[in-house]
Design a protein around this motif. Structure first.
Motif, PDB file in Angstrom:
ATOM      1  N   VAL A 121      33.895  -3.783   0.355  1.00  0.00           N
ATOM      2  CA  VAL A 121      34.816  -2.895  -0.346  1.00  0.00           C
ATOM      3  C   VAL A 121      34.257  -1.482  -0.349  1.00  0.00           C
ATOM      4  O   VAL A 121      33.108  -1.247  -0.743  1.00  0.00           O
ATOM      5  CB  VAL A 121      35.046  -3.373  -1.793  1.00  0.00           C
ATOM      6  CG1 VAL A 121      35.992  -2.426  -2.519  1.00  0.00           C
ATOM      7  CG2 VAL A 121      35.614  -4.796  -1.793  1.00  0.00           C
ATOM      8  N   GLY A 135      35.905   2.060  -1.703  1.00  0.00           N
ATOM      9  CA  GLY A 135      37.043   2.751  -2.293  1.00  0.00           C
ATOM     10  C   GLY A 135      38.236   1.816  -2.400  1.00  0.00           C
ATOM     11  O   GLY A 135      38.143   0.725  -2.972  1.00  0.00           O
ATOM     12  N   GLU A 136      39.357   2.244  -1.812  1.00  0.00           N
ATOM     13  CA  GLU A 136      40.577   1.453  -1.905  1.00  0.00           C
ATOM     14  C   GLU A 136      40.756   0.504  -0.724  1.00  0.00           C
ATOM     15  O   GLU A 136      41.788  -0.162  -0.605  1.00  0.00           O
ATOM     16  CB  GLU A 136      41.792   2.380  -2.000  1.00  0.00           C
ATOM     17  CG  GLU A 136      41.824   3.204  -3.280  1.00  0.00           C
ATOM     18  CD  GLU A 136      43.112   4.001  -3.409  1.00  0.00           C
ATOM     19  OE1 GLU A 136      43.846   4.112  -2.400  1.00  0.00           O
ATOM     20  OE2 GLU A 136      43.397   4.493  -4.512  1.00  0.00           O
ATOM     21  N   THR A 137      39.756   0.421   0.170  1.00  0.00           N
ATOM     22  CA  THR A 137      39.851  -0.428   1.366  1.00  0.00           C
ATOM     23  C   THR A 137      38.816  -1.540   1.314  1.00  0.00           C
ATOM     24  O   THR A 137      37.642  -1.294   1.015  1.00  0.00           O
ATOM     25  CB  THR A 137      39.656   0.397   2.641  1.00  0.00           C
ATOM     26  OG1 THR A 137      40.716   1.357   2.749  1.00  0.00           O
ATOM     27  CG2 THR A 137      39.676  -0.498   3.886  1.00  0.00           C
ATOM     28  N   ARG A 161      39.747  -5.011  -8.707  1.00  0.00           N
ATOM     29  CA  ARG A 161      39.124  -3.925  -7.938  1.00  0.00           C
ATOM     30  C   ARG A 161      40.223  -2.974  -7.477  1.00  0.00           C
ATOM     31  O   ARG A 161      41.374  -3.388  -7.280  1.00  0.00           O
ATOM     32  CB  ARG A 161      38.351  -4.477  -6.738  1.00  0.00           C
ATOM     33  CG  ARG A 161      37.198  -5.408  -7.141  1.00  0.00           C
ATOM     34  CD  ARG A 161      36.233  -5.561  -5.993  1.00  0.00           C
ATOM     35  NE  ARG A 161      35.103  -6.417  -6.340  1.00  0.00           N
ATOM     36  CZ  ARG A 161      33.894  -6.284  -5.832  1.00  0.00           C
ATOM     37  NH1 ARG A 161      33.632  -5.319  -4.961  1.00  0.00           N
ATOM     38  NH2 ARG A 161      32.919  -7.109  -6.178  1.00  0.00           N
ATOM     39  N   PRO A 162      39.888  -1.723  -7.260  1.00  0.00           N
ATOM     40  CA  PRO A 162      40.930  -0.738  -6.905  1.00  0.00           C
ATOM     41  C   PRO A 162      41.335  -0.796  -5.431  1.00  0.00           C
ATOM     42  O   PRO A 162      41.530   0.244  -4.789  1.00  0.00           O
ATOM     43  CB  PRO A 162      40.255   0.589  -7.251  1.00  0.00           C
ATOM     44  CG  PRO A 162      38.803   0.344  -7.006  1.00  0.00           C
ATOM     45  CD  PRO A 162      38.559  -1.083  -7.422  1.00  0.00           C
ATOM     46  N   VAL A 163      41.452  -1.986  -4.886  1.00  0.00           N
ATOM     47  CA  VAL A 163      41.751  -2.142  -3.460  1.00  0.00           C
ATOM     48  C   VAL A 163      43.255  -2.079  -3.245  1.00  0.00           C
ATOM     49  O   VAL A 163      44.019  -2.776  -3.908  1.00  0.00           O
ATOM     50  CB  VAL A 163      41.182  -3.478  -2.936  1.00  0.00           C
ATOM     51  CG1 VAL A 163      41.609  -3.710  -1.483  1.00  0.00           C
ATOM     52  CG2 VAL A 163      39.658  -3.496  -3.052  1.00  0.00           C
ATOM     53  N   ARG A 164      43.668  -1.225  -2.343  1.00  0.00           N
ATOM     54  CA  ARG A 164      45.076  -1.080  -2.000  1.00  0.00           C
ATOM     55  C   ARG A 164      45.360  -1.500  -0.558  1.00  0.00           C
ATOM     56  O   ARG A 164      46.511  -1.627  -0.159  1.00  0.00           O
ATOM     57  CB  ARG A 164      45.513   0.386  -2.175  1.00  0.00           C
ATOM     58  CG  ARG A 164      45.401   0.881  -3.611  1.00  0.00           C
ATOM     59  CD  ARG A 164      46.441   0.203  -4.491  1.00  0.00           C
ATOM     60  NE  ARG A 164      46.351   0.643  -5.887  1.00  0.00           N
ATOM     61  CZ  ARG A 164      45.662   0.019  -6.819  1.00  0.00           C
ATOM     62  NH1 ARG A 164      45.014  -1.112  -6.509  1.00  0.00           N
ATOM     63  NH2 ARG A 164      45.615   0.474  -8.061  1.00  0.00           N
ATOM     64  N   ARG A 165      44.295  -1.722   0.197  1.00  0.00           N
ATOM     65  CA  ARG A 165      44.467  -2.005   1.629  1.00  0.00           C
ATOM     66  C   ARG A 165      43.343  -2.935   2.089  1.00  0.00           C
ATOM     67  O   ARG A 165      42.185  -2.754   1.733  1.00  0.00           O
ATOM     68  CB  ARG A 165      44.423  -0.699   2.426  1.00  0.00           C
ATOM     69  CG  ARG A 165      44.429  -0.829   3.929  1.00  0.00           C
ATOM     70  CD  ARG A 165      44.412   0.560   4.573  1.00  0.00           C
ATOM     71  NE  ARG A 165      44.280   0.508   6.019  1.00  0.00           N
ATOM     72  CZ  ARG A 165      43.110   0.487   6.670  1.00  0.00           C
ATOM     73  NH1 ARG A 165      41.961   0.566   5.972  1.00  0.00           N
ATOM     74  NH2 ARG A 165      43.068   0.418   7.977  1.00  0.00           N
ATOM     75  N   GLU A 208      45.846  -4.562   9.361  1.00  0.00           N
ATOM     76  CA  GLU A 208      45.790  -4.137   7.967  1.00  0.00           C
ATOM     77  C   GLU A 208      46.896  -4.800   7.169  1.00  0.00           C
ATOM     78  O   GLU A 208      47.911  -5.252   7.708  1.00  0.00           O
ATOM     79  CB  GLU A 208      45.913  -2.616   7.845  1.00  0.00           C
ATOM     80  CG  GLU A 208      47.296  -2.074   8.087  1.00  0.00           C
ATOM     81  CD  GLU A 208      47.448  -0.622   7.631  1.00  0.00           C
ATOM     82  OE1 GLU A 208      46.422   0.033   7.385  1.00  0.00           O
ATOM     83  OE2 GLU A 208      48.601  -0.165   7.531  1.00  0.00           O
ATOM     84  N   ARG A 268      48.750  -4.015   3.315  1.00  0.00           N
ATOM     85  CA  ARG A 268      48.864  -3.164   2.136  1.00  0.00           C
ATOM     86  C   ARG A 268      49.146  -4.026   0.909  1.00  0.00           C
ATOM     87  O   ARG A 268      49.991  -4.914   0.938  1.00  0.00           O
ATOM     88  CB  ARG A 268      49.986  -2.143   2.321  1.00  0.00           C
ATOM     89  CG  ARG A 268      49.758  -1.167   3.471  1.00  0.00           C
ATOM     90  CD  ARG A 268      48.750  -0.115   3.096  1.00  0.00           C
ATOM     91  NE  ARG A 268      48.478   0.808   4.214  1.00  0.00           N
ATOM     92  CZ  ARG A 268      47.724   1.896   4.095  1.00  0.00           C
ATOM     93  NH1 ARG A 268      47.192   2.213   2.912  1.00  0.00           N
ATOM     94  NH2 ARG A 268      47.512   2.668   5.137  1.00  0.00           N
TER      95      ARG A 268
END
Length: 515
Positions: free
Chosen positions: A439, A441-443, A474-478, A512, A514
């Motif tokens: 992980v 950031g957001e990925t 967790r701040p995962v968006r992708r 990927e 989203r």
């Protein structure tokens, strides 16, 4: 599923007519299911009553069926209908009454039961597994298992199962106890003279083939060669076998022994019958002279003979002639070590002994999500073995084998890194694969590796989707995944799980998803 343990019921029998092989393989499957967290129970006919205590001793609830009255089968009765004295309809009613709560899987392993019986049990089971060897009748099932060597180029069950049913065919799915796979890995190649023989003609041996085998060994000059004789307490010939063994040098009798795998592993040659024991011998690369003691064994044993895994003789009505033919085959093998080695190699190629795990994964993935747990240092050996398997290295960005010390150092670093997560997926005590996230950031970058022995049975999707839930919080968006262009299995997996290819290069494809 509501989070409770999956419920599995087995409808199977044993008797002197049908032997005990069906019950033994169902017990093996039940043991594997129990390791996967399932709760199992057995529904037996009255003819299987002598085996009731043995089943209960394994920790399973046992119910002896008592139909109110026999209902004769009609003209559409299966060829083995005589194995069920009260008929399919009465048996279906008794089974339904015993299943006071619907089960997640109903496993039926009985030549006298078919689609008519299975359809009647549909209201009591979410899914039905039919175990068959004969392909001589239709089934109304969701999954069919025939773990015998199959005829080349054809599915014998086409038209005998519903269009949407899955079919597991061949010795890859053989229901063997874990001891066989463990001893297979520990045992070296069989390349020495025949110094030890094992005789096992089935748990019942209604034909008395064990006595024929012992006479043949003597006639072939194997007097004094260490011999293990395995027999079942239900054999009508047990008294005669005991007397014969007592008067024979270097011979030991094992009745209802749990050490079959050890005895097979220690032997250099087997004299045996068909049925499940034939695949147990193959798992350990044990050369076999086999007698076909039942008509329903003939086709399967013929295919093993064609593969070079055994030499097969019919058990004719003339016991003396059968013994003479068996003795001649023994003398031939004793004088041809190269033939014995070739038979051992061919037998070992038939099955690896992990079929029960594959069947369990196939069953449980349909009724329960996989269990995910954080990896620990105790998982190092499994993770290392999966990563270093040749089939995995062939689709990895680095195909070189990884020394265990280097792997352990990597695992320690990864477990200590708060930005990384390694999960072990499975059911109950059975681990089937691993998913790792890095992980930033957001990925999150994901990689997945299944136990190579369990690839191809449809567990990749549930494992990957289940692991993604661990990113909650967790701040995962992708989520992204990097795949070799030629790794078509992984590409299909990520596509099926909602990923899309966003770039393609000669060295990798980027997928990927989203969130």
């Amino acid at each position: 599923m509501d989070g409770a343990a999956p419920r599995v019921a087995f409808r199977v029998d044993a008797s002197q007519a049908m032997g005990s092989g069906h019950l033994m393989r169902c017990l093996t499957l039940a043991d594997a299911l129990a390791r996967g967290g399932a709760r199992c129970r057995f529904l037996l006919g009255a003819q299987a009553a002598p085996w009731r205590e043995a089943v209960a001793a394994r920790g399973y609830a046992v119910h002896l069926l008592s139909p109110d009255a026999a209902i004769a089968d009609g003209a559409d009765a299966p060829p083995h209908a005589a194995w069920l004295p009260w008929g399919r309809a009465a048996d279906a009613a008794a089974t339904a009454a015993a299943l006071t709560q619907p089960v997640d899987w109903l496993v039926v392993d009985h030549y006298a039961l078919d689609a008519t019986w299975e359809a009647a049990l549909r209201p009591r089971a979410r899914h039905i597994l039919a175990i068959d060897d004969l392909a001589d009748r239709a089934h109304d099932c969701d999954l069919l298992l025939d773990h015998n060597l199959q005829p080349p180029g054809a599915n014998r069950y086409a038209g005998l199962v519903p269009a949407g049913a899955r079919v597991l065919l061949g010795p890859r799915y053989a229901l063997l106890r874990p001891a066989f796979a463990a001893l297979r890995a520990a045992r070296g190649p069989r390349d020495k003279r025949i110094g030890r023989v094992v005789v096992f003609m089935g748990g019942v041996d209604a034909a008395g083939a064990t006595l024929i085998a012992l006479d043949a060994l003597d006639a072939a000059g194997f007097v004094g060669v260490a011999t293990d004789v395995i027999a079942g307490a239900a054999s009508p010939w047990l008294g005669a076998i005991r007397a014969r063994v007592a008067g024979r040098a270097a011979t030991e009798l094992h009745v209802d022994t749990p050490r079959v795998a050890e005895l097979f592993a220690a032997a250099d040659l087997a004299l045996g019958a068909g049925g499940g024991a034939a695949l147990e011998r193959c798992c350990l690369g044990l050369p076999t002279l086999a007698l076909v003691v039942a008509e329903n064994q003939a086709a399967g044993m013929a295919r093993l003979a064609a593969a070079g895994a055994a030499r097969v003789l019919p058990l004719g009505s003339d016991r003396v002639a059968t013994g003479a033919a068996l003795a001649a085959a023994l003398r031939e093998l004793a004088g041809d070590p190269a033939a014995v080695r070739a038979m051992a190699a061919a037998a070992g190629a038939v099955t690896d002994g992990r079929g029960a795990e594959r069947v369990v994964a196939s069953l449980l993935r349909a009724v329960a999500p996989p269990r995910l747990r954080p990896a620990t240092r105790k998982d190092a050996r499994s993770l290392h073995a999966w990563r270093n398997d040749p089939s995995v290295r062939a689709v990895s960005f680095s195909g070189d084998p990884i020394p265990f010390a280097a792997h352990l150092a990597w695992l320690d670093r990864t477990l200590a890194d708060p930005g990384q997560m390694i999960l072990l997926a499975g059911w109950g005590e059975m681990d089937v694969g691993t998913v790792r996230f890095r992980v930033a950031g957001e990925t999150a970058t994901v990689s997945i590796a299944l136990d190579p022995g369990l690839i191809g049975i449809g567990i990749g999707g549930p494992v990957l989707l289940g692991a993604e839930t661990a990113l909650a919080g967790r701040p995962v968006r992708r989520i992204e995944a990097h795949v070799l262009p030629g790794n078509l299995a992984s590409r299909r997996l990520f596509t099926a799980c909602g990923y899309r290819a966003v770039s393609t290069a000669p060295e990798r494809v980027l997928y990927e998803k989203r969130l």
